[in-house]
Design a protein around this motif. Structure first.
Motif, short mmCIF file in Angstrom:
data_model
loop_
_atom_site.label_atom_id
_atom_site.label_comp_id
_atom_site.label_asym_id
_atom_site.label_seq_id
_atom_site.Cartn_x
_atom_site.Cartn_y
_atom_site.Cartn_z
N ALA A 74 0.84 -1.20 0.00
CA ALA A 74 0.00 0.00 0.00
C ALA A 74 0.87 1.25 0.00
CB ALA A 74 -0.92 -0.01 1.22
N GLU A 75 1.93 1.25 0.82
CA GLU A 75 2.84 2.41 0.83
C GLU A 75 3.55 2.54 -0.51
OE1 GLU A 75 7.06 3.80 2.79
OE2 GLU A 75 5.59 2.89 4.14
N LEU A 76 4.02 1.42 -1.05
CA LEU A 76 4.72 1.46 -2.34
C LEU A 76 3.80 1.95 -3.45
CD1 LEU A 76 6.71 -1.89 -2.09
CD2 LEU A 76 7.72 0.37 -2.36
N GLY A 77 2.54 1.48 -3.44
CA GLY A 77 1.60 1.85 -4.48
C GLY A 77 1.27 3.32 -4.50
N ILE A 78 1.22 3.94 -3.31
CA ILE A 78 0.91 5.37 -3.24
C ILE A 78 2.14 6.22 -3.55
CG2 ILE A 78 0.19 7.22 -1.68
CD1 ILE A 78 -1.52 5.14 -0.23
N ALA A 79 3.32 5.73 -3.15
CA ALA A 79 4.55 6.49 -3.41
C ALA A 79 4.96 6.41 -4.87
CB ALA A 79 5.68 5.96 -2.52
N ILE A 80 4.72 5.25 -5.51
CA ILE A 80 5.09 5.06 -6.92
C ILE A 80 3.82 4.68 -7.67
CG2 ILE A 80 6.55 3.77 -8.54
CD1 ILE A 80 8.35 3.14 -6.08
N MET A 81 3.13 5.67 -8.19
CA MET A 81 1.82 5.41 -8.80
C MET A 81 1.98 4.94 -10.25
SD MET A 81 -0.89 8.11 -7.30
CE MET A 81 -1.08 8.36 -5.55
N SER A 84 1.34 1.37 -12.62
CA SER A 84 0.84 0.01 -12.68
C SER A 84 2.01 -0.95 -12.88
CB SER A 84 -0.17 -0.14 -13.83
OG SER A 84 -1.35 0.58 -13.57
N GLY A 85 1.78 -2.21 -12.52
CA GLY A 85 2.85 -3.21 -12.66
C GLY A 85 3.23 -3.86 -11.35
N GLY A 86 2.79 -3.28 -10.22
CA GLY A 86 3.06 -3.90 -8.93
C GLY A 86 4.53 -4.02 -8.62
N ASP A 87 4.95 -5.21 -8.15
CA ASP A 87 6.33 -5.38 -7.71
C ASP A 87 7.34 -5.17 -8.83
OD1 ASP A 87 5.61 -7.80 -8.96
OD2 ASP A 87 5.21 -8.71 -7.01
N TYR A 88 6.94 -5.44 -10.06
CA TYR A 88 7.83 -5.15 -11.20
C TYR A 88 8.21 -3.67 -11.22
CZ TYR A 88 8.98 -3.81 -15.99
OH TYR A 88 9.56 -3.25 -17.09
N THR A 112 -5.33 -8.69 -14.41
CA THR A 112 -4.21 -7.95 -13.83
C THR A 112 -2.90 -8.24 -14.57
OG1 THR A 112 -3.89 -9.69 -12.18
CG2 THR A 112 -5.23 -7.81 -11.54
N THR A 113 -2.72 -9.48 -15.02
CA THR A 113 -1.48 -9.85 -15.68
C THR A 113 -1.32 -9.13 -17.01
OG1 THR A 113 -1.56 -12.01 -14.63
CG2 THR A 113 -0.09 -11.77 -16.51
N ALA A 114 -2.40 -8.98 -17.74
CA ALA A 114 -2.33 -8.27 -19.02
C ALA A 114 -1.79 -6.86 -18.80
CB ALA A 114 -3.70 -8.22 -19.67
N ARG A 115 -2.19 -6.22 -17.70
CA ARG A 115 -1.70 -4.86 -17.39
C ARG A 115 -0.21 -4.89 -17.03
NH1 ARG A 115 -6.82 -5.74 -18.65
NH2 ARG A 115 -7.99 -3.80 -18.81
N LEU A 116 0.23 -5.95 -16.36
CA LEU A 116 1.64 -6.08 -16.01
C LEU A 116 2.50 -6.17 -17.27
CD1 LEU A 116 4.00 -6.62 -14.05
CD2 LEU A 116 3.36 -9.03 -14.11
N PHE A 117 2.09 -7.01 -18.22
CA PHE A 117 2.83 -7.15 -19.46
C PHE A 117 2.81 -5.84 -20.25
CE2 PHE A 117 1.88 -11.99 -19.65
CZ PHE A 117 2.72 -12.18 -18.57
N PHE A 118 1.69 -5.15 -20.19
CA PHE A 118 1.53 -3.86 -20.87
C PHE A 118 2.56 -2.86 -20.33
CE2 PHE A 118 -0.51 0.27 -21.47
CZ PHE A 118 -0.98 0.19 -22.78
N LEU A 156 -3.78 -5.76 -6.81
CA LEU A 156 -4.41 -4.46 -7.03
C LEU A 156 -3.38 -3.42 -7.46
CD1 LEU A 156 -7.05 -2.86 -6.92
CD2 LEU A 156 -6.59 -2.36 -4.52
N ASN A 157 -2.15 -3.58 -6.98
CA ASN A 157 -1.08 -2.65 -7.36
C ASN A 157 -0.74 -2.74 -8.85
OD1 ASN A 157 -0.88 -3.12 -4.42
ND2 ASN A 157 0.81 -1.70 -4.55
N CYS A 158 -1.14 -3.83 -9.49
CA CYS A 158 -0.86 -3.99 -10.93
C CYS A 158 -1.73 -3.07 -11.78
CB CYS A 158 -1.08 -5.44 -11.36
SG CYS A 158 0.15 -6.58 -10.69
N VAL A 159 -2.84 -2.59 -11.23
CA VAL A 159 -3.77 -1.77 -12.01
C VAL A 159 -4.01 -0.42 -11.34
CG1 VAL A 159 -4.92 -3.72 -13.10
CG2 VAL A 159 -5.76 -2.90 -10.90
N ILE A 160 -3.01 0.07 -10.61
CA ILE A 160 -3.22 1.27 -9.80
C ILE A 160 -3.51 2.49 -10.67
CG2 ILE A 160 -0.79 1.96 -9.67
CD1 ILE A 160 -1.41 2.65 -6.67
N GLU A 161 -3.01 2.52 -11.91
CA GLU A 161 -3.28 3.66 -12.79
C GLU A 161 -4.75 3.74 -13.19
OE1 GLU A 161 -0.58 3.75 -16.11
OE2 GLU A 161 1.16 3.31 -14.83
#
Length: 415
Positions: free
Chosen positions: A8-15, A17-21, A247-253, A162-167
């Motif tokens: 949650a902290e990472l997702g807000i600090a680095i907005m 998509s892609g999550g841990d990637y 979510t995975t499609a967004r990660l590859f994107f 959820l972090n994969c689609v944060i945008e």
């Protein structure tokens, strides 16, 4: 829960998509980020989707074969149908994909609540004999514990998706922590209560021998209506496949944006605005894993690779706290949370290597295989011309077949 709050902290600090990637890319650079994406594309996401699709097939077919073993060919063919249908839905329309997710999430909760209520009734009637001696004959060594944790944690996969689609999330500073807190608490409570409910009816031996524990539970308590539980569970796993695919499609994107995946993954369908090439790629790679006959080996491959990257992502939180103190952090969790998470995750990873060297070694080999691929295909300004021509030709072919354009060109056309 600790890991989810770190995300949650990472997702807000680095907005992004892609999550841990995205977080590994931000903290540790292109090479480590590519290796994460490589394992996600080759192992974690398609393998997870194949496992959930197979679970869907087992539960759908259980009412058809109540007293005999299910034919494996039929099980796998049904899993193929499940993946292909949802790939088509996600490639066709984002709204359809989200509706599928909403409907089948409700079905999942309905099934679990039904099992929990039944378990409470059984416990009130004194049906608690299976709780006694539940740990008899089990192993308590560190390696076995780590593998047991991995198997248990696999059931909770998705807490970081959820972090994969944060945008695409509205007001992420407010809604991301709220969504993570609510979803994780609900899922943990429901899953634990559901497993307790199983033990009011199903013995340890029956549970270990069953392909579908919920079916055994239903057959013992619901009589002729036992089929309702596998139907509900099948619906829930159908939604699970859809969520992984979405979510995975967004990660590859996002990976394609950074040049870590072929440019075709950056294409958007001109009318439907869906990342159709990325969706279809994910569906195809998932189908390849259905050739495997050992679901538990698949889980071992997935969990080791996945938790190795997740641990590195949480390490990136500490790294960014030190190196990028200027980042806007509306949520600033106590340091004890990421440190505790890293210690426990490291314990699981180290002892799983000791306990299952073949599976973890195979996972490490696949991660390492990404290094030459990065040097040849993804390293900036290092594309060999024959490979570049082949990729460009394939990209043009995909554009013609799916009628899609690069993201930035489509946005410009709309403006």
């Amino acid at each position: 829960m600790l890991g989810a709050y770190c995300y949650a902290e990472l997702g807000i600090a680095i907005m992004k998509s892609g999550g841990d990637y995205a977080y590994i890319h931000e903290a540790f650079g292109s090479v480590f980020a590519f290796l994460r994406l490589w394992t996600e594309a080759l192992i974690v996401r398609p393998c997870s989707q194949a496992i959930v699709a197979l679970t869907f097939s087992y539960y759908v077919m259980e009412p058809l074969f109540p007293d005999c073993e299910q034919p494996q060919i039929a099980v796998r063919l049904l899993a193929v149908v499940c993946i292909m249908v949802l790939t088509a839905v996600n490639a066709y329309d984002v709204n359809y994909a989200t509706r599928v997710q909403d409907i089948f999430t409700i079905a999942k909760l309905a099934a679990l609540v039904l099992i929990i209520i039944t378990g409470i009734v059984q416990a009130c009637r004194g049906q608690v004999m299976h709780f006694y001696g539940a740990w008899d004959g089990t192993s308590a060594d560190a390696g076995s514990l780590s593998l047991a944790f991995f198997s248990g944690l696999f059931a909770y996969n998705g807490w970081n998706y959820l972090n994969c689609v944060i945008e695409e999330l509205k007001d992420p500073e407010k809604n991301l922590p709220k969504a993570i807190a609510m979803s994780c608490l609900i899922v943990m409570s429901v899953y634990v209560l559901c497993n307790l409910a199983y033990f009011t009816v199903v013995s340890k031996e029956e549970m270990l021998a069953a392909q579908a524990v919920a079916v055994v539970f239903a057959q013992k308590v619901y009589g002729v209506m036992w089929w309702i539980v596998p139907v509900f569970v099948a619906l829930s796993t159908f939604g699970g496949v859809n969520g992984i695919l979405f979510t995975t499609a967004r990660l590859f994107f996002v990976g394609a944006r950074n040049g870590h995946m072929p440019r075709m993954m950056l294409m958007v369908q001109t009318k439907r605005m869906t990342p159709a090439p990325a969706v279809i790629f994910m569906g195809f790679t998932s189908l390849l894993y259905l050739v495997s006959t050992d679901m538990f080996a698949l889980i071992d491959y997935v969990t080791f690779s996945n938790w190795l990257a997740i641990t590195l992502s949480v390490v990136s939180l500490l790294w960014l706290r030190k190196k990028r103190p200027e980042l806007h952090r509306p949520l600033n969790i106590p340091l004890i949370a990421p440190i505790t998470f890293i210690v426990i995750s490291s314990f699981l990873i180290i002892f799983s290597i000791y306990q299952a060297p073949t599976q973890t070694g195979f996972g490490c080999l696949i991660i390492a295989s990404g290094i030459p691929i990065y040097l040849i295909c993804a390293m900036p300004k290092r594309h060999p011309k024959p490979i570049e021509r082949a990729i460009n030709g394939l990209t043009v072919l995909v554009q013609k077949i799916l009628i899609c354009l690069p993201e930035e060109q489509k946005v410009k056309d709309m403006e």
